[in-house]
Write a protein that holds these residues in place. Structure first.
Motif, PDB file in Angstrom:
ATOM      1  N   ALA A   1       0.842  -1.209   0.000  1.00 55.65           N
ATOM      2  CA  ALA A   1       0.000   0.000   0.000  1.00 55.65           C
ATOM      3  C   ALA A   1       0.874   1.255   0.000  1.00 55.65           C
TER       4      ALA A   1
ATOM      5  N   VAL B   1       0.368   4.061  -2.969  1.00 56.12           N
ATOM      6  CA  VAL B   1      -0.105   5.455  -2.814  1.00 56.12           C
ATOM      7  C   VAL B   1       0.827   6.440  -3.517  1.00 56.12           C
TER       8      VAL B   1
ATOM      9  N   ALA C   1      -1.824   7.292   2.848  1.00 52.92           N
ATOM     10  CA  ALA C   1      -2.794   7.654   1.806  1.00 52.92           C
ATOM     11  C   ALA C   1      -3.235   9.107   1.987  1.00 52.92           C
TER      12      ALA C   1
ATOM     13  N   LEU D   1      -8.700   5.685  -0.325  1.00 49.99           N
ATOM     14  CA  LEU D   1      -8.307   4.381   0.225  1.00 49.99           C
ATOM     15  C   LEU D   1      -9.533   3.621   0.712  1.00 49.99           C
TER      16      LEU D   1
END
Ligand code: NAD
Ligand code: 89Y
Length: 344
Positions: A84, A88, A114, A121
């Motif tokens: 993740a 981002v 994020a 998200l």
């Protein structure tokens, strides 16, 4: 017409097959899968072949090459934070499969990364999107039983989950982290936030490292009480796997979601049987259909909300509250006492 949403998918294992099929079904609604990635080249190649998109074995390389609009992360929990944090930096939106992260701190770090990057998200938390459960939510929200004050939500199965998901055998946190998280999320969705909960866990299958059974008692902020149960050790036929069954009561009625998706709705002193109001898509396997239908409906929700610039129901921030219930359940089981959930 708005341009399609270019989606890159990371992790082409067991459950990702449902995401791949869902994104194919959602092409008319603006989905365009542009690439897939798996560190296992054979899995990446197989997913690429059925979806007719390029295969990658390095997520960072895929994202740097393609700068997709949306990244769909369908790997196992221990990889979510690292992936993740890369995603981002390259995309405008990121979806992370449940469980969001192995710890509350990791989940918070993803939410913060994020937010700093201005990236949308969501957590792919799909049980609340399974058609019978969504129908029950809609009935509650329409006021058909009045404000719900009590519920029992249960996922009780003896289906051999270890064959399809062999990594379960060595998880130290199993049943609550894997499936309890869905049911706790559903309890929040139907009855609201939780003030405290108590959990008892059991390991009834000696082959395991973690718990296979959890029985949880929740008090909600509005005074409602719910019982949340999950187990992989229920030897009962017919086995409802992978369905979650539900009973919810309010001052003027009750809703019962039965195996097979039928609903018994009591209102005004009379009960009406509502037949399941959905059909499985041709790619769905009847044994897994309700899970696959939940996956499709969840993807549909995420795509529509992303395209509209709106938060998902199960945004990263929202899911911190669900994860706090998971943490509180393990803490309660360890201390043998009630716990207050505290999202980090
Ligand atoms: P899996 O092990 O079958 O698949 C994971 C895949 O990710 C593997 O193919 C692996 O090679 C790949 N992978 C690992 N690290 C990677 C990386 N850095 N880059 C690219 N690929 C990588 O696992 P699964 O059973 O498909 O579970 C995946 C996730 O889906 C888990 O979080 C699980 O909890 C979730 N899941 C959700 C549901 C549901 O109903 N929502 C059901 C089953 C599983
Ligand atoms: O991994 C689980 C999930 O999320 O839904 C059902 C499951 O596949 C087995 O419990």
């Amino acid at each position: 017409m708005a341009a399609p949403t270019r989606i890159a998918l990371i992790g082409c294992g067991f459950y990702a097959q449902n995401h791949l099929a869902a994104w194919r079904d959602l092409v008319p609604e603006g989905a365009e899968l542009v690439a897939v990635c798996d560190t296992d080249p054979a899995k990446a190649a197989a997913a690429a072949a059925i979806s007719r998109v390029p295969a990658y074995t390095d997520a960072a390389a895929m994202l740097a090459d393609l700068a997709p609009d949306l990244v769909d992360i369908v790997t196992r929990v221990e990889t979510h934070r690292a992936l993740a944090e890369i995603a981002v930096r390259h995309a405008r939106g990121v979806i992370v499969q449940k469980p969001f992260a192995p710890t509350a701190e990791d989940a918070r770090a993803i939410v913060d990364a994020a937010a700093r990057a201005g990236v949308w998200l969501a957590v792919h938390e799909n049980f609340r999107f399974q058609p019978p459960l969504r129908r029950a939510i809609d009935l509650v929200e329409a006021g058909r039983i009045g404000p719900p004050s009590w519920a029992r939500l249960h996922f009780r199965t003896g289906f051999d989950v270890y064959r399809t998901q062999p990594y379960f055998l060595t998880e130290t946190r199993l049943c609550i982290a894997d499936v309890g998280v869905h049911i706790l999320d559903l309890a929040r969705r139907i009855l609201g936030e939780v003030t405290h909960l108590t959990a008892e866990i059991q390991q009834r299958n000696p082959r395991l490292v973690g718990e296979d059974t959890a029985t949880m008692l929740l008090r909600h902020e509005n005074g409602a009480v719910s019982v949340v149960e999950c187990t992989y050790e229920a030897r009962r036929e017919p086995d409802p796997f992978p369905e979650t069954l539900l009973q919810v009561e309010g001052p003027i009625g009750a809703i019962i979601v039965n195996a097979g998706g039928g609903i018994e709705l009591t209102e005004g002193g009379a009960m009406t049987r509502l037949a399941p109001g959905y059909a499985f898509a041709p790619w769905m396997d009847p044994r897994w259909g309700i899970s696959q239908a939940g996956c499709l409906e969840a993807c549909r929700h995420y795509l529509a909300r992303f395209r509209a610039g709106r938060d998902a129901e199960t945004s990263g921030k929202d899911n911190l509250r669900t994860l706090a219930l998971v943490e509180a359940a393990y803490a309660s089981a360890a201390s043998l006492g009630p716990m207050r959930p505290s999202p980090v």
